[in-house]
Design a protein around this motif. Structure first.
Motif, PDB file in Angstrom:
ATOM      1  N   ALA A   1       0.970  -1.318  -0.106  1.00 10.16           N
ATOM      2  CA  ALA A   1       0.010  -0.069  -0.009  1.00 10.16           C
ATOM      3  C   ALA A   1       0.925   1.244  -0.058  1.00 10.16           C
ATOM      4  O   ALA A   1       1.180   1.676   1.020  1.00 10.16           O
ATOM      5  CB  ALA A   1      -0.873   0.049   1.294  1.00 10.16           C
ATOM      6  N   PRO A   2       1.389   1.900  -1.155  1.00 13.45           N
ATOM      7  CA  PRO A   2       2.254   2.833  -1.149  1.00 13.45           C
ATOM      8  C   PRO A   2       1.906   3.975  -0.432  1.00 13.45           C
ATOM      9  O   PRO A   2       0.609   4.454  -0.473  1.00 13.45           O
ATOM     10  CB  PRO A   2       2.253   3.088  -2.880  1.00 13.45           C
ATOM     11  N   ALA A   3       2.670   4.673   0.347  1.00 18.53           N
ATOM     12  CA  ALA A   3       2.420   5.775   1.246  1.00 18.53           C
ATOM     13  C   ALA A   3       3.356   6.882   1.120  1.00 18.53           C
ATOM     14  O   ALA A   3       4.542   6.706   0.942  1.00 18.53           O
ATOM     15  CB  ALA A   3       1.997   5.351   2.337  1.00 18.53           C
ATOM     16  N   TRP A   4       3.025   8.101   1.231  1.00 16.91           N
ATOM     17  CA  TRP A   4       3.892   9.223   1.063  1.00 16.91           C
ATOM     18  C   TRP A   4       3.467  10.168   2.016  1.00 16.91           C
ATOM     19  O   TRP A   4       2.526  10.325   2.562  1.00 16.91           O
ATOM     20  CB  TRP A   4       4.227   9.469  -0.357  1.00 16.91           C
ATOM     21  N   THR A   5       4.642  11.169   2.353  1.00 20.70           N
ATOM     22  CA  THR A   5       4.165  12.280   3.378  1.00 20.70           C
ATOM     23  C   THR A   5       5.206  13.368   2.717  1.00 20.70           C
ATOM     24  O   THR A   5       6.208  13.065   1.871  1.00 20.70           O
ATOM     25  CB  THR A   5       4.450  12.038   4.628  1.00 20.70           C
ATOM     26  N   VAL A   6       4.904  14.757   3.259  1.00 19.12           N
ATOM     27  CA  VAL A   6       5.928  15.669   2.737  1.00 19.12           C
ATOM     28  C   VAL A   6       6.618  16.142   3.832  1.00 19.12           C
ATOM     29  O   VAL A   6       6.034  16.651   5.010  1.00 19.12           O
ATOM     30  CB  VAL A   6       4.977  17.221   2.068  1.00 19.12           C
ATOM     31  N   GLU A   7       7.884  16.146   3.741  1.00 23.10           N
ATOM     32  CA  GLU A   7       9.002  16.651   4.649  1.00 23.10           C
ATOM     33  C   GLU A   7       9.803  17.811   4.158  1.00 23.10           C
ATOM     34  O   GLU A   7      10.674  17.587   3.484  1.00 23.10           O
ATOM     35  CB  GLU A   7       9.793  15.377   5.140  1.00 23.10           C
ATOM     36  N   GLY A   8       9.675  19.035   4.402  1.00 24.47           N
ATOM     37  CA  GLY A   8      10.360  20.115   3.898  1.00 24.47           C
ATOM     38  C   GLY A   8      10.335  20.262   2.388  1.00 24.47           C
ATOM     39  O   GLY A   8       9.076  20.366   1.846  1.00 24.47           O
ATOM     40  N   ASN A   9      11.017  20.275   1.653  1.00 25.73           N
ATOM     41  CA  ASN A   9      11.057  20.176   0.429  1.00 25.73           C
ATOM     42  C   ASN A   9      10.906  18.969  -0.250  1.00 25.73           C
ATOM     43  O   ASN A   9      11.234  18.738  -1.655  1.00 25.73           O
ATOM     44  CB  ASN A   9      12.123  21.140  -0.390  1.00 25.73           C
ATOM     45  N   ARG A  10      10.689  17.605   0.230  1.00 22.67           N
ATOM     46  CA  ARG A  10      10.821  16.619  -0.260  1.00 22.67           C
ATOM     47  C   ARG A  10       9.428  15.983  -0.024  1.00 22.67           C
ATOM     48  O   ARG A  10       8.764  16.020   1.240  1.00 22.67           O
ATOM     49  CB  ARG A  10      11.875  15.654   0.519  1.00 22.67           C
TER      50      ARG A  10
END
Length: 288
Positions: free
Chosen positions: A279-288
């Motif tokens: 279950a691909p997941a992501w978040t935003v951290e700074g400029n990434r």
């Protein structure tokens, strides 16, 4: 047999051409291209391979009867003249080098990973790769340059197919039409979306505790020009994916101060084996 050389050719004419080449003073080592590459090969070479890339392209053009194959190679970033590969055993390891003399400035895909003057080196971002990773990689990526190079490559490929006898023209996808369909359906602009990306792109693989029983963890990070562009890129991903499903395929999960976006592959109709429940997941951290 000629001196210390055994010469094999398809016919007498071929053998004569080979002999003429061998008798040329200095041989291949005297060519301007090789002389230019030699300083970059290091102090020692246990193995050396030299390729006349321009001659290779002429051969491919003759075999395929594709008049614009050079344009395709240039769009792919392979506008080379001479390629040299060297390998040497240094202390306890191998040291391999690939050096290409380009026909002018870098073109096409070769431009997308050039680190600008003063920008942080991708090597610095290897600190973002987990210490227990089986493997990790990092490189620079200019999203705007990638979009431009991709469009140039597809245009060159389309032109080559159109001018090549017996090519399956009807089977060749119309990438421009597919892109327009995507932009119309999602309301996104592919060029603007790509321009958000600029910086280090990295990925890594971490084995599961029981490697054969469970799939590995795969991670990646994409750098954008700033934090706002990173948020915009993340939002565009959510919008673009959800545009193709009746119900939202990406759901938001709050974890402390973070928002995690999880993609449900089953909603997209992607079949998953019982032991590979990704279950691909992501978040935003700074400029990434």
């Amino acid at each position: 047999l000629a001196g210390r050389n055994v010469i094999l050719g398809a016919n007498l004419t071929s053998v004569q051409k080979l002999i003429d080449g061998i008798l040329t003073p200095g041989g291949l080592a005297a060519s301007p291209a090789f002389k230019g590459i030699k300083p970059a090969l290091g102090p020692r070479q246990d193995l050396l391979i030299v390729v006349d890339f321009e001659a290779y392209l002429r051969l491919i053009t003759t075999l395929t009867m594709a008049p614009d194959i050079k344009e395709v190679f240039e769009a792919a970033g392979a506008n080379g003249k001479t390629l040299v590969i060297s390998s040497a055993i240094v202390n306890e390891g191998f040291e391999d080098r690939w050096v290409m003399v380009m026909d002018g400035e870098p073109k096409g895909f070769a431009t997308v990973s050039i680190v600008p003057e003063g920008a942080p080196a991708p090597l610095n971002d290897m600190a973002l790769v987990p210490a227990n990773a089986l493997m990790g990689a990092a490189s620079y990526l200019d999203g705007a340059a990638l979009y431009k190079a991709t469009m140039q490559y597809l245009a060159a490929l389309k032109k080559m197919v159109a001018q090549t006898p017996n090519a399956p023209k009807d089977e060749f996808p119309d990438f421009e039409a597919l892109l327009k369909t995507f932009e119309t359906k999602t309301g996104l602009n592919a060029a603007e979306l790509s321009s958000n990306i600029k910086g280090t792109l990295g990925y890594y693989l971490v084995l599961a505790p029981v490697p054969l029983a469970e799939p590995p963890d795969i991670g990646a990070f994409i750098s954008c020009t700033d934090g706002e562009k990173a948020k915009a890129f993340s939002a565009a991903l959510v919008k673009g994916i959800n545009a193709y499903t009746e119900k939202a395929a990406v759901r938001e999960i709050t974890a402390g101060a973070r928002t995690i976006y999880q993609l449900e592959l089953t909603v997209l109709g992607v079949p998953l084996p019982p032991k590979v429940q990704y279950a691909p997941a992501w978040t935003v951290e700074g400029n990434r």
